[in-house]
Design an enzyme around this catalytic site. Structure first.
Site, PDB file in Angstrom:
ATOM      1  N   CYS A  79       1.268   5.435  53.516  1.00 20.56           N
ATOM      2  CA  CYS A  79       2.398   6.356  53.387  1.00 20.56           C
ATOM      3  C   CYS A  79       1.925   7.759  53.050  1.00 20.56           C
ATOM      4  CB  CYS A  79       3.377   5.854  52.329  1.00 20.56           C
ATOM      5  SG  CYS A  79       2.614   5.482  50.770  1.00 20.56           S
ATOM      6  N   ALA A 111      13.101  -1.569  55.769  1.00 16.20           N
ATOM      7  CA  ALA A 111      13.057  -2.580  56.822  1.00 16.20           C
ATOM      8  C   ALA A 111      11.749  -2.551  57.604  1.00 16.20           C
ATOM      9  CB  ALA A 111      14.227  -2.381  57.786  1.00 16.20           C
ATOM     10  N   HIS A 112      11.215  -1.346  57.819  1.00 13.63           N
ATOM     11  CA  HIS A 112      10.052  -1.279  58.716  1.00 13.63           C
ATOM     12  C   HIS A 112       8.806  -1.917  58.105  1.00 13.63           C
ATOM     13  CE1 HIS A 112       9.273   2.600  56.521  1.00 13.63           C
ATOM     14  NE2 HIS A 112       8.025   2.234  56.695  1.00 13.63           N
ATOM     15  N   THR A 149      28.652   7.170  57.120  1.00 19.19           N
ATOM     16  CA  THR A 149      28.908   6.012  57.969  1.00 19.19           C
ATOM     17  C   THR A 149      27.692   5.092  57.983  1.00 19.19           C
ATOM     18  OG1 THR A 149      30.314   7.387  59.343  1.00 19.19           O
ATOM     19  CG2 THR A 149      29.551   5.310  60.308  1.00 19.19           C
TER      20      THR A 149
END
Lengths: 205, 131
Positions: free
Chosen positions: A144, A20-21, A59
């Site tokens: 990265c 997402a980032h 979760t």
């Protein structure tokens, strides 16, 4: 992803991981695409709950997933305008520095994401260049891998010498980048290269 | 700009010296020695008056620690006795500049170059023979 139109079926992609980032979404959430024709089978790395088709137990982080979805929606809306605007800024940046002796673009300006400009410059030491460029936040190598000071293996694979690869700087432009910021970067880069060349001895043949 | 001091690879002294390379340059007509090793290039030039280093300049190609070390040593040795050069030790600079261990070989190249300059100042004909 979130920057260029992608048709995974047309590209014949079996698996694609996304985060997402990279599209202004929250950090800590991603997605995995698995082709179903032909179906791709993968094994889970973790075992426990049966969430996400038993592939990733735990979760679900609902706020992050919602943020990812919202970021994707905004990216889809802004994608065409973003690409045009960033191409203009990237071209402005390159025009501002292209006449520096010994400079080269790493990559193909016509076939690359316009939000990136990766350049090398001859006979300038990369680590000193990064410090002289402050407060610009640029990186050598890939973002990265920004803590690694070794020359980028990607640039070496493109045929750059170690010396040229170590001076490579990656400028990343984004949705919030402005023309004055690009002009500031041009001035800072030109000054940094000139300063480091001025204090360097001539290269011994 | 705020600097993340915990993860900053450069201390305030390295940053200050790197930003102000006042002794960078070359002295025309001075004694010049140079070295290229361990991924750095360094050139030192000096003029001497009555056994004192009247002026000392450097040119360097290397990482920020190397440039900072050159600036620091030029400032320290300029005005002092020429004999200091032959006995020059980089140990104090390594400490004050917090030079990482993996860069210590580069600083030793600088140390060797300073000593080489000291010898050349004592015997300029030796320098001419070397260069």
């Amino acid at each position: 992803m979130g920057k260029l139109p992608l048709d995974l079926q047309a590209l014949g992609v079996d698996l694609m991981s996304m985060t997402a980032h990279k599209m202004y979404g929250p950090k800590g959430v991603g997605a995995l695409y698995l082709a179903d024709r032909p179906e791709v089978h993968i094994e889970p790395l973790l075992y426990g709950g049966g969430q996400q088709r038993r592939l990733r137990p735990g979760t679900l982080p609902v706020p992050l997933i919602a943020g990812f979805g919202a970021a994707a929606e905004i990216a889809a809306q802004k994608m065409p305008d973003d690409a045009v605007r960033l191409a203009q800024l990237r071209d402005r940046l390159w025009q501002g520095i292209h006449d520096i002796p010994g400079i080269r673009v790493n990559g193909d300006l016509n076939n690359s994401w316009p939000g990136l400009l990766n350049v090398s410059v001859a006979d300038v030491e990369g680590e000193s260049l990064l410090l002289a460029l402050e407060p610009l936040c640029v990186a050598t190598g890939s973002a990265c891998n920004s803590t690694n000071k070794e020359p980028s293996y990607v640039l070496r694979a493109l045929g750059l010498s170690d010396l040229d690869a170590q001076s490579a700087v990656r400028f990343s432009l984004g949705r919030q980048t402005t023309r004055p910021q690009v002009d500031f970067a041009i001035g800072r880069y030109r000054r940094a290269v000139a300063m480091l060349r001025e204090i360097a001895p001539e290269r011994v043949a | 700009m705020s600097i993340d001091t915990q993860n900053d690879p450069y201390n305030h002294l390295v940053r200050a010296l790197f930003a102000n390379p006042d002794h960078a340059g070359v002295l025309e007509g001075g004694i010049v020695v140079s070295n290229a090793d361990q991924g750095i290039r360094i050139e030192l030039s000096a003029r001497v008056t009555e056994h004192r280093v009247e002026r000392l300049r450097y040119r360097a190609w290397g990482c920020p620690h190397c440039i900072a070390a050159c600036e620091a040593l030029a400032a320290k040795l300029e005005g002092g006795p020429t004999g200091d050069l032959e006995n020059f030790s980089s140990a104090r600079f390594m400490q004050s500049l917090a030079v990482p261990a993996e860069k210590s070989a580069r600083i030793l190249v600088i140390e060797d170059t300073v000593r080489q300059l000291g010898k050349a100042l004592r015997d300029p004909t030796a320098s001419e023979r070397q260069n």
